[in-house]
Scaffold this active site. Sequence first.
Site, PDB file in Angstrom:
ATOM      1  N   TYR A 146       0.860  -1.185   0.000  1.00  0.00           N
ATOM      2  CA  TYR A 146       0.000   0.000   0.000  1.00  0.00           C
ATOM      3  C   TYR A 146       0.893   1.230   0.000  1.00  0.00           C
ATOM      4  O   TYR A 146       1.639   1.460   0.950  1.00  0.00           O
ATOM      5  CB  TYR A 146      -0.907   0.000   1.238  1.00  0.00           C
ATOM      6  CG  TYR A 146      -2.039   1.008   1.185  1.00  0.00           C
ATOM      7  CD1 TYR A 146      -3.286   0.645   0.704  1.00  0.00           C
ATOM      8  CD2 TYR A 146      -1.848   2.320   1.621  1.00  0.00           C
ATOM      9  CE1 TYR A 146      -4.332   1.557   0.657  1.00  0.00           C
ATOM     10  CE2 TYR A 146      -2.883   3.245   1.569  1.00  0.00           C
ATOM     11  CZ  TYR A 146      -4.120   2.861   1.088  1.00  0.00           C
ATOM     12  OH  TYR A 146      -5.159   3.776   1.030  1.00  0.00           O
TER      13      TYR A 146
ATOM     14  N   TYR B 111     -10.845  -2.238   6.418  1.00  0.00           N
ATOM     15  CA  TYR B 111     -10.354  -0.892   6.693  1.00  0.00           C
ATOM     16  C   TYR B 111     -10.180  -0.633   8.184  1.00  0.00           C
ATOM     17  O   TYR B 111      -9.544   0.334   8.580  1.00  0.00           O
ATOM     18  CB  TYR B 111     -11.312   0.152   6.097  1.00  0.00           C
ATOM     19  CG  TYR B 111     -11.291   0.220   4.589  1.00  0.00           C
ATOM     20  CD1 TYR B 111     -10.439  -0.575   3.828  1.00  0.00           C
ATOM     21  CD2 TYR B 111     -12.142   1.088   3.906  1.00  0.00           C
ATOM     22  CE1 TYR B 111     -10.429  -0.508   2.444  1.00  0.00           C
ATOM     23  CE2 TYR B 111     -12.137   1.163   2.516  1.00  0.00           C
ATOM     24  CZ  TYR B 111     -11.281   0.361   1.796  1.00  0.00           C
ATOM     25  OH  TYR B 111     -11.272   0.443   0.417  1.00  0.00           O
TER      26      TYR B 111
END
Length: 407
Positions: A276, A368
């Site tokens: 990421y 998340y």
Amino acid sequence: MEGWRGAWYVPCLAAHETLQELCRKENLTCKSIGIANRNLKSYEVEYLCGYKVEEGTEYYLVKWKGWPESTNTWEPLENLKCPLLLQNFHNDQNEYLSRAKQGKALIMRKHGKALKPAVADYIVKKAKQRVALQRWKEELNRKKNHKGMILVENTVDLEGPPLDFYYINEYKPAPGINVINGITTGCECSDCPAEKCCPKEAGCLLAYNKYRQLKIQPGLPIYECNSFCRCGPDCPNRIVQKGTPYSLCIFRTNNGRGWGVKTLQKIKTNSFVMEYVGEVITSEEAERRGQLYDNQGNTYLFDLDYDSDEFTVDAARYGNVSHFVNHSCDPNLQVFNVFIDNLDLRLPRIALFSTRPIKAGEELTFDYQMKGSIDPISDSADAVSPARKRTRTVCKCGAVCCRGYLN
């Protein structure tokens, strides 16, 4: 742009077709906009955008590659040697009719035997989208630095490539933030891992087994060998730094979640999938941007809170494939902190590993809130988490255990 006297550069302030027309007038080539020597003064069909029947002969309106739409011409079917473009044309036509739930009478005008304007307009938009997505795919694969290929697919709507997204392979630090802390030493191992290999020097466990899969629990850091280590590129402790080995597809979801990512290859449990990345900004700047993103319903802020909460990764404008990975309350990816050439505990790299076997064609997701399925009751699994949101966003993951909201 390449001219016969050398390199020419034109700012991208004009439309793609305008630039193509300028190239032809000046006899210049420019690969990035599709003008090469082979088609500088020749004609190649880019897509078909119209259909009619006159005196029993079928004609198609042809958009010529690298030429403006003003040069489109009607060509008889017998002259077209492009079966794939013909197939795309008829598939798009049938798709429009199917979605519109209208009969075949809509295909032809009552007297002129030509496509209705609404059908032709859709076919042109779909063709332009196909060209734009192909260009985007080529751009992504030019910029990536890893083994796996990147594909792009949209069979759902007319959405094209994102207009304000720039592909990067590693962190893009904001001014004043140093993501490389000047490390000047590495392990002396000739065959990692050894007693004084990087993880053990950091007081941690070696993260990978002999199959190069994770053997540590969520919340524990990963220390890989760095650029100063004696070991070579085939060292078993160099996994994340090599980038994703899998071919992935950015695809348009059919349930309102926008773009998503699916794997084109099967992935074993505890395997590294992707990193990421994005802009590294201060938490204060993240709070400011977060106010804007909340109004847009975006979730791209990712707190680097392994050791403190000073920094955040923002993948809204700058990022890699992970920018498009959707949330799930029952994810198949789990986040881990990784340290390689930067040992600053405030600035770990963020890696996503598989939590279970993943089939080819399956969508990739992560939670998340970082409560992944590897260790759902462990507090340490929340060592890295997306930045706190201020408004509640409805979750559309569809999992049996869905919490209803992303936050």
